[in-house]
Enzyme design. Sequence first.
Site, PDB file in Angstrom:
ATOM      1  N   ARG A  50      88.750  -1.407 147.968  1.00 28.10           N
ATOM      2  CA  ARG A  50      88.885  -1.740 149.400  1.00 28.10           C
ATOM      3  C   ARG A  50      89.060  -3.233 149.636  1.00 28.10           C
ATOM      4  NH1 ARG A  50      83.952   0.400 151.797  1.00 28.10           N
ATOM      5  NH2 ARG A  50      83.215  -1.726 151.606  1.00 28.10           N
ATOM      6  N   TYR A 103     102.276  -6.191 174.512  1.00 29.57           N
ATOM      7  CA  TYR A 103     102.505  -4.826 174.007  1.00 29.57           C
ATOM      8  C   TYR A 103     101.459  -3.900 174.644  1.00 29.57           C
ATOM      9  CZ  TYR A 103     102.783  -1.360 170.132  1.00 29.57           C
ATOM     10  OH  TYR A 103     102.921  -0.245 169.364  1.00 29.57           O
ATOM     11  N   ASP A 175     101.136 -12.728 169.000  1.00 27.69           N
ATOM     12  CA  ASP A 175     101.831 -11.625 168.353  1.00 27.69           C
ATOM     13  C   ASP A 175     103.219 -12.148 168.004  1.00 27.69           C
ATOM     14  OD1 ASP A 175     103.399  -9.345 167.817  1.00 27.69           O
ATOM     15  OD2 ASP A 175     102.144  -8.062 169.069  1.00 27.69           O
ATOM     16  N   LYS A 200     107.549  -3.676 161.486  1.00 28.62           N
ATOM     17  CA  LYS A 200     108.867  -3.990 162.041  1.00 28.62           C
ATOM     18  C   LYS A 200     109.722  -4.725 161.006  1.00 28.62           C
ATOM     19  CE  LYS A 200     107.091  -2.045 165.626  1.00 28.62           C
ATOM     20  NZ  LYS A 200     106.381  -2.693 166.726  1.00 28.62           N
TER      21      LYS A 200
HETATM   22  C1  LIG Z   1     105.113  -2.211 167.310  1.00 25.50           C
HETATM   23  C2  LIG Z   1     104.371  -3.373 167.810  1.00 25.50           C
HETATM   24  C3  LIG Z   1     103.024  -3.536 167.529  1.00 25.50           C
HETATM   25  C4  LIG Z   1     102.207  -2.481 166.827  1.00 25.50           C
HETATM   26  O1  LIG Z   1     102.607  -2.237 165.531  1.00 25.50           O
HETATM   27  P1  LIG Z   1     102.315  -0.837 164.818  1.00 25.50           P
HETATM   28  O2  LIG Z   1     102.549  -1.128 163.389  1.00 25.50           O
HETATM   29  O3  LIG Z   1     103.260   0.149 165.431  1.00 25.50           O
HETATM   30  O4  LIG Z   1     100.886  -0.476 165.101  1.00 25.50           O
HETATM   31  C5  LIG Z   1     102.418  -4.691 167.940  1.00 25.50           C
HETATM   32  N1  LIG Z   1     103.085  -5.638 168.616  1.00 25.50           N
HETATM   33  C6  LIG Z   1     104.379  -5.506 168.918  1.00 25.50           C
HETATM   34  C7  LIG Z   1     105.056  -6.591 169.674  1.00 25.50           C
HETATM   35  C8  LIG Z   1     105.063  -4.381 168.540  1.00 25.50           C
HETATM   36  O5  LIG Z   1     106.340  -4.217 168.878  1.00 25.50           O
END
Ligand SMILES: *Cc1c(COP(=O)(O)O)cnc(C)c1O
Length: 383
Positions: A50, A103, A175, A200
């Site tokens: 972990r 988000y 973010d 992403k």
């Molecule tokens: C998709 C997204 C997230 C969350 O990511 P996941 O891997 O789907 O949990 C967070 N911030 C932004 C800007 C996103 O587009």
Amino acid sequence: MKDNTIVTHAGNHPFDNHGIVNPPVYHASTVLSPTLAARIERSAPVRYGRSGTPTTFALQEAMTALEHAHGTVLAPSGLAAITMALAAFVESGDHILITDSTYTPTRNFANNTLTKLGIEVEYFDPMVGAGIAGQIRNNTRLVWTECPGSQTFDVQDLPAIVKAAHARDVIVMTDNTWSGGYFRKPLDEGVDISVQAATKYIVGHSDVMMGTIACNEATYEQVRASSASFGMSIGPNDVYLALRGLRTIGVRMDRHHESGIKVAQWMQTRPEISRVMHPALPEDPGHEIWKRDFTGASGLFGFVLKETNQDKLAAMMDNMTLHGMGSSWGGYESLLIPNWPEQSRTASAWDVEGQCMRIHVGLEDVGDLIADLEAGLERMNKA
Ligand SMILES: *Cc1c(COP(=O)(O)O)cnc(C)c1O
């Protein structure tokens, strides 16, 4: 070293592993100590599945280099990275500030979970800039930003927010998913923590959920310890795929940038489209700040269809050849979805007339993408 060199080599140590270029996928829970003394000392870098293996260390090291960070903590999704970063710092009685363009699941976590723990959540106008100072209180713990907002693409003035926040000892987190860490280095601008949904652009192939929390020296240990205490653990196959994606992020981002701008410019010529929300367009309200703070634009942006209804929209959307309808983005493929940003705003107006849309311009031939969109608009016009 420049980004294209970092993403190609960072985290790889071939001669630790017979000269094999990529790190092995270590599947591990139990890790044995060679002696009792070693077990008592707990000094071995690998102690339990972990807490990480050379596979996870490789991705952490590479992301730390890419984000110009002190250290990176991994999370099993982008949202988990966000909630871990926030949870590491807040306690009952704290006040936190979140951009109104964040988000939506981040907003839901703050509203539903953090408020339940006695934390006061307040939203701010993404365009607030240095004016954030007026919302900072004695018990403000942190400011959460997202730049640009992933629904409306408002570009925040992060350096101004950092300046005001740090003057009051308030942490700033961002973010950074939209830039992939490739087009922006928030930590160089004084931001304390840069979070990405690695799902992403880092992963880049629409097949893995992953989050990264890149921290400066002042915040790293607290995030690491907090995430560890929550029991966060990431499967090694997923880490391997994220590393594989990362190796090509440079060429992918450059193509997303180029094709995204071409599609955005084409949209500006279309009578059906009243507004294109893409910060690389000189007409965009965020353009000057984007130009100052970013070195490029990813493939994700918004636009507004002047007049439509569900039947017209369906005529367009149901028959697209290349643009899939799906959540997430950052993969190699193009996506197109309608969205309703006004439903998740409370601190700032979003009164755009028409139907908001969000497009992810993928790596396909840009002429083919424009032809697909053009055919879609004509179907919409005829419906
Ligand atoms: C998709 C997204 C997230 C969350 O990511 P996941 O891997 O789907 O949990 C967070 N911030 C932004 C800007 C996103 O587009």
